[in-house]
Motif scaffolding. Structure first.
Motif, PDB file in Angstrom:
ATOM      1  N   LEU A 178      45.372  63.912  92.327  1.00  0.00           N
ATOM      2  CA  LEU A 178      44.176  63.305  92.919  1.00  0.00           C
ATOM      3  C   LEU A 178      43.180  62.992  91.793  1.00  0.00           C
ATOM      4  CD1 LEU A 178      43.783  65.616  96.027  1.00  0.00           C
ATOM      5  CD2 LEU A 178      44.406  63.208  96.039  1.00  0.00           C
ATOM      6  N   PRO A 179      42.670  61.786  91.759  1.00  0.00           N
ATOM      7  CA  PRO A 179      41.786  61.399  90.638  1.00  0.00           C
ATOM      8  C   PRO A 179      40.345  61.892  90.868  1.00  0.00           C
ATOM      9  CG  PRO A 179      42.169  59.522  92.069  1.00  0.00           C
ATOM     10  CD  PRO A 179      42.915  60.665  92.686  1.00  0.00           C
ATOM     11  N   VAL A 180      40.164  63.205  90.892  1.00  0.00           N
ATOM     12  CA  VAL A 180      38.824  63.736  91.170  1.00  0.00           C
ATOM     13  C   VAL A 180      37.899  63.461  89.985  1.00  0.00           C
ATOM     14  CG1 VAL A 180      39.572  65.509  92.805  1.00  0.00           C
ATOM     15  CG2 VAL A 180      39.513  66.050  90.367  1.00  0.00           C
ATOM     16  N   GLY A 181      36.624  63.275  90.306  1.00  0.00           N
ATOM     17  CA  GLY A 181      35.619  63.062  89.255  1.00  0.00           C
ATOM     18  C   GLY A 181      35.655  61.666  88.658  1.00  0.00           C
ATOM     19  N   ALA A 182      36.297  60.710  89.347  1.00  0.00           N
ATOM     20  CA  ALA A 182      36.414  59.363  88.768  1.00  0.00           C
ATOM     21  C   ALA A 182      35.140  58.547  88.948  1.00  0.00           C
ATOM     22  CB  ALA A 182      37.595  58.618  89.401  1.00  0.00           C
ATOM     23  N   ALA A 183      34.398  58.800  90.023  1.00  0.00           N
ATOM     24  CA  ALA A 183      33.194  57.998  90.279  1.00  0.00           C
ATOM     25  C   ALA A 183      32.087  58.399  89.307  1.00  0.00           C
ATOM     26  CB  ALA A 183      32.743  58.194  91.719  1.00  0.00           C
ATOM     27  N   PRO A 184      31.250  57.444  88.914  1.00  0.00           N
ATOM     28  CA  PRO A 184      30.241  57.744  87.891  1.00  0.00           C
ATOM     29  C   PRO A 184      29.074  58.576  88.426  1.00  0.00           C
ATOM     30  CG  PRO A 184      30.033  55.479  88.665  1.00  0.00           C
ATOM     31  CD  PRO A 184      31.219  56.045  89.360  1.00  0.00           C
ATOM     32  N   ASN A 185      28.729  59.610  87.677  1.00  0.00           N
ATOM     33  CA  ASN A 185      27.488  60.355  87.910  1.00  0.00           C
ATOM     34  C   ASN A 185      27.350  60.929  89.319  1.00  0.00           C
ATOM     35  OD1 ASN A 185      24.950  61.386  87.195  1.00  0.00           O
ATOM     36  ND2 ASN A 185      23.909  59.615  88.073  1.00  0.00           N
ATOM     37  N   ILE A 186      28.426  61.528  89.848  1.00  0.00           N
ATOM     38  CA  ILE A 186      28.288  62.230  91.133  1.00  0.00           C
ATOM     39  C   ILE A 186      28.550  63.711  90.893  1.00  0.00           C
ATOM     40  CG2 ILE A 186      28.980  62.397  93.550  1.00  0.00           C
ATOM     41  CD1 ILE A 186      29.962  59.555  93.432  1.00  0.00           C
ATOM     42  N   GLU A 187      27.482  64.464  90.804  1.00  0.00           N
ATOM     43  CA  GLU A 187      27.582  65.913  90.625  1.00  0.00           C
ATOM     44  C   GLU A 187      26.915  66.560  91.831  1.00  0.00           C
ATOM     45  OE1 GLU A 187      29.292  67.331  88.336  1.00  0.00           O
ATOM     46  OE2 GLU A 187      29.655  65.587  87.081  1.00  0.00           O
ATOM     47  N   VAL A 188      27.695  67.285  92.600  1.00  0.00           N
ATOM     48  CA  VAL A 188      27.193  67.898  93.834  1.00  0.00           C
ATOM     49  C   VAL A 188      26.780  69.335  93.516  1.00  0.00           C
ATOM     50  CG1 VAL A 188      27.768  68.430  96.236  1.00  0.00           C
ATOM     51  CG2 VAL A 188      28.809  66.449  95.114  1.00  0.00           C
ATOM     52  N   SER A 189      25.545  69.673  93.853  1.00  0.00           N
ATOM     53  CA  SER A 189      25.059  71.015  93.486  1.00  0.00           C
ATOM     54  C   SER A 189      25.369  72.075  94.543  1.00  0.00           C
ATOM     55  CB  SER A 189      23.546  70.969  93.266  1.00  0.00           C
ATOM     56  OG  SER A 189      22.895  70.518  94.449  1.00  0.00           O
ATOM     57  N   LEU A 190      25.835  71.651  95.727  1.00  0.00           N
ATOM     58  CA  LEU A 190      26.040  72.622  96.810  1.00  0.00           C
ATOM     59  C   LEU A 190      27.435  73.217  96.813  1.00  0.00           C
ATOM     60  CD1 LEU A 190      24.296  70.791  99.795  1.00  0.00           C
ATOM     61  CD2 LEU A 190      23.303  72.218  98.020  1.00  0.00           C
ATOM     62  N   VAL A 191      28.332  72.627  96.068  1.00  0.00           N
ATOM     63  CA  VAL A 191      29.715  73.104  96.047  1.00  0.00           C
ATOM     64  C   VAL A 191      30.184  73.195  94.593  1.00  0.00           C
ATOM     65  CG1 VAL A 191      30.238  71.958  98.248  1.00  0.00           C
ATOM     66  CG2 VAL A 191      30.775  70.792  96.120  1.00  0.00           C
ATOM     67  N   VAL A 192      31.312  73.877  94.418  1.00  0.00           N
ATOM     68  CA  VAL A 192      31.983  73.840  93.114  1.00  0.00           C
ATOM     69  C   VAL A 192      32.855  72.583  93.132  1.00  0.00           C
ATOM     70  CG1 VAL A 192      33.594  75.018  91.578  1.00  0.00           C
ATOM     71  CG2 VAL A 192      31.961  76.352  92.937  1.00  0.00           C
ATOM     72  N   ASN A 193      32.459  71.570  92.376  1.00  0.00           N
ATOM     73  CA  ASN A 193      33.230  70.311  92.372  1.00  0.00           C
ATOM     74  C   ASN A 193      34.634  70.586  91.843  1.00  0.00           C
ATOM     75  OD1 ASN A 193      31.030  67.983  92.736  1.00  0.00           O
ATOM     76  ND2 ASN A 193      30.168  69.640  91.538  1.00  0.00           N
ATOM     77  N   PRO A 194      35.652  69.894  92.391  1.00  0.00           N
ATOM     78  CA  PRO A 194      37.011  70.141  91.888  1.00  0.00           C
ATOM     79  C   PRO A 194      37.119  69.996  90.369  1.00  0.00           C
ATOM     80  CG  PRO A 194      37.107  68.800  93.863  1.00  0.00           C
ATOM     81  CD  PRO A 194      35.647  68.949  93.528  1.00  0.00           C
ATOM     82  N   ASP A 195      36.357  69.044  89.793  1.00  0.00           N
ATOM     83  CA  ASP A 195      36.484  68.905  88.338  1.00  0.00           C
ATOM     84  C   ASP A 195      35.697  69.981  87.583  1.00  0.00           C
ATOM     85  OD1 ASP A 195      34.121  67.652  89.110  1.00  0.00           O
ATOM     86  OD2 ASP A 195      34.224  66.117  87.557  1.00  0.00           O
ATOM     87  N   ASP A 196      34.738  70.638  88.233  1.00  0.00           N
ATOM     88  CA  ASP A 196      34.118  71.826  87.606  1.00  0.00           C
ATOM     89  C   ASP A 196      35.202  72.876  87.364  1.00  0.00           C
ATOM     90  OD1 ASP A 196      31.761  70.526  88.246  1.00  0.00           O
ATOM     91  OD2 ASP A 196      31.081  72.000  89.716  1.00  0.00           O
ATOM     92  N   ALA A 197      36.093  72.982  88.374  1.00  0.00           N
ATOM     93  CA  ALA A 197      37.098  74.050  88.347  1.00  0.00           C
ATOM     94  C   ALA A 197      38.145  73.849  87.262  1.00  0.00           C
ATOM     95  CB  ALA A 197      37.765  74.172  89.722  1.00  0.00           C
ATOM     96  N   ALA A 198      38.107  72.684  86.583  1.00  0.00           N
ATOM     97  CA  ALA A 198      39.004  72.496  85.432  1.00  0.00           C
ATOM     98  C   ALA A 198      38.744  73.569  84.384  1.00  0.00           C
ATOM     99  CB  ALA A 198      38.799  71.104  84.835  1.00  0.00           C
ATOM    100  N   LEU A 199      37.518  74.078  84.355  1.00  0.00           N
ATOM    101  CA  LEU A 199      37.177  75.100  83.363  1.00  0.00           C
ATOM    102  C   LEU A 199      37.853  76.437  83.641  1.00  0.00           C
ATOM    103  CD1 LEU A 199      34.579  73.048  83.065  1.00  0.00           C
ATOM    104  CD2 LEU A 199      33.622  75.019  81.935  1.00  0.00           C
TER     105      LEU A 199
END
Ligand code: SF4
Length: 405
Positions: A348-369
């Motif tokens: 799934l191409p998560v995090g592809a859209a520009p400048n969308i950081e959601v503060s209420l959830v752990v974004n799937p691409d945050d979890a790459a860490l």
């Protein structure tokens, strides 16, 4: 060992944070109790050391009673620098508290304060567009037990937003805060929710030119989603919340009685067939039902071609579940790691859209860490980078007002 930025995000969601008595929050983005109430915390951006992304946004619980017992304390250093100090280890984490945008204090032409129309949650604009969710009008009430929409809509935000007020607020947020995405939600509205939201979608796409997401209760007439896509909607979200049938019925009585859980997945699957990969999401709350059920929900959502947005349960003040304990860090870390792995397994191409950081959830691409650095990890990250580059011209076209195109 200090936590990495995503681990800190998860632990802050689970434990909340105290604010040192000498720390001034003048000028930073204030607490906004709007929509379901999950934005009840303090917005913060945690810098990311690796090259995966620049910052992780988190709405840190600060007003719930559990936050008063947190080992984390926010301390100001000078006038605009902040650290979060962990009393257990002495580690200090530098964070950025975003400034409150000037448009929060302005009014629309109808004399409506813009921050009662929409607020920033992370880097996007969040607007509860429809009338108050109908689950709050039943007697006895059928609202989801974690939600406070019924207390916020009409109190902290205007009950129904005029399209013109929404357009003005979107313009201000686009021009002054650089947003690329507006998220419209509205709970349960019978079979009229999607029809009600359509004029907002049309007007934003035509006049402002933003990416638009819609999150409403699912409707049985699936052709309504087709019409919304024709209007240009970019993202559709379905809040299934819980996987276990008993927990679903207990915590979301309205959703269980009126829709049934299966409809959430049916609508999600239909929407995933209409929009490009990565444009549909299934929303889940972690920390209420057993962890295995949350993991099963993540698997089901990704199998349908949607990506999971997993919110860590917050016992929000005023909700029916305000006395419940927040979840444990270790379990939430495992869940978020699974989010990333499931997205990777389905490319799934998560995090592809520009400048969308959601503060209420752990974004799937945050979890790459959180992910181990295997060959599979590097392949997927290279793929995501490629998609981001390839999608740039598509998104910039979709972010031009339709009238200008
Ligand atoms: S559907 Fe549930 S979570 Fe959504 S607004 Fe209604 S009560 Fe709140």
């Amino acid at each position: 060992m200090p936590l990495n930025s995503c681990e800190l995000e998860i632990d802050l969601f689970c434990k909340g944070m105290r604010i040192s008595p000498d720390t001034s929050l003048d000028g930073v983005r204030g607490i906004s109790r709007t929509r379901a109430g999950l934005g009840s915390g303090l917005e913060a951006a945690i810098p990311v050391e690796s090259g995966l992304k620049r910052e992780i946004w988190v709405n840190v619980p600060v007003v719930e009673p559990f936050a008063a017992r947190s080992p984390y304390e926010l301390v100001a250093e000078g006038t605009s620098a902040y650290v979060i100090r962990d009393d257990r280890s002495g580690h200090e984490y530098r964070v950025r508290l975003p400034e409150e945008p000037a448009w929060y204090r302005r009014e629309t032409a109808n004399d409506v304060p813009m921050n009662r129309v929409g607020v920033l949650q992370g880097t996007y604009l969040a607007i509860y567009a429809n009338p108050i969710c109908a689950f709050w009008n039943y007697s006895p009430r059928l609202n989801c037990r974690f939600c406070t929409t019924g207390q916020n809509v009409g109190a902290n935000e205007v009950p129904v937003k005029a399209v013109s007020d929404v357009i003005e607020t979107c313009w201000a947020a686009k021009e002054e805060s650089g947003i690329t995405f507006v998220h419209l939600n509205g709970g349960f509205q019978g079979s009229r929710g999607l029809d009600f939201i359509a004029p907002y979608v049309r007007a934003i796409k035509e006049e402002v030119g933003l990416l638009v997401g819609v999150q409403l209760a699912p409707e049985r007439d699936l052709s309504r989603y087709d019409r919304l896509v024709e209007l240009g909607v970019d993202h559709l979200a379905f809040c299934v919340e819980l996987m276990d049938a008993d927990w679903f019925a207990r915590v979301c009585p309205g959703k269980a009685r009126v829709h049934g859980q299966a409809l959430y997945f049916t609508a999600m699957q239909h929407a995933a067939g209409l929009l490009p990969p990565g444009a549909v999401s299934g929303e889940v709350i972690a920390g209420i039902e057993p962890e295995e059920q949350t993991i099963a929900a993540i698997d089901r959502i990704t199998e349908l071609g949607a990506f999971p947005t997993v919110c860590i349960f917050r016992p929000t003040v005023g909700s029916d579940m305000e006395g419940w304990p927040p979840p444990e860090y270790k379990a939430m870390r495992r869940v978020m790691m699974h989010v990333y792995e499931a997205c990777r397994a389905h490319w799934l191409p998560v995090g592809a859209a520009p400048n969308i950081e959601v503060s209420l959830v752990v974004n799937p691409d945050d979890a790459a860490l959180l992910a181990p650095r295997t060959a599979g990890f590097y392949c997927y990250e290279a793929y995501r980078r490629l998609i981001r580059l390839a999608a740039k011209p598509i998104f910039s076209r979709r972010m031009r007002p339709a009238r200008a195109r």
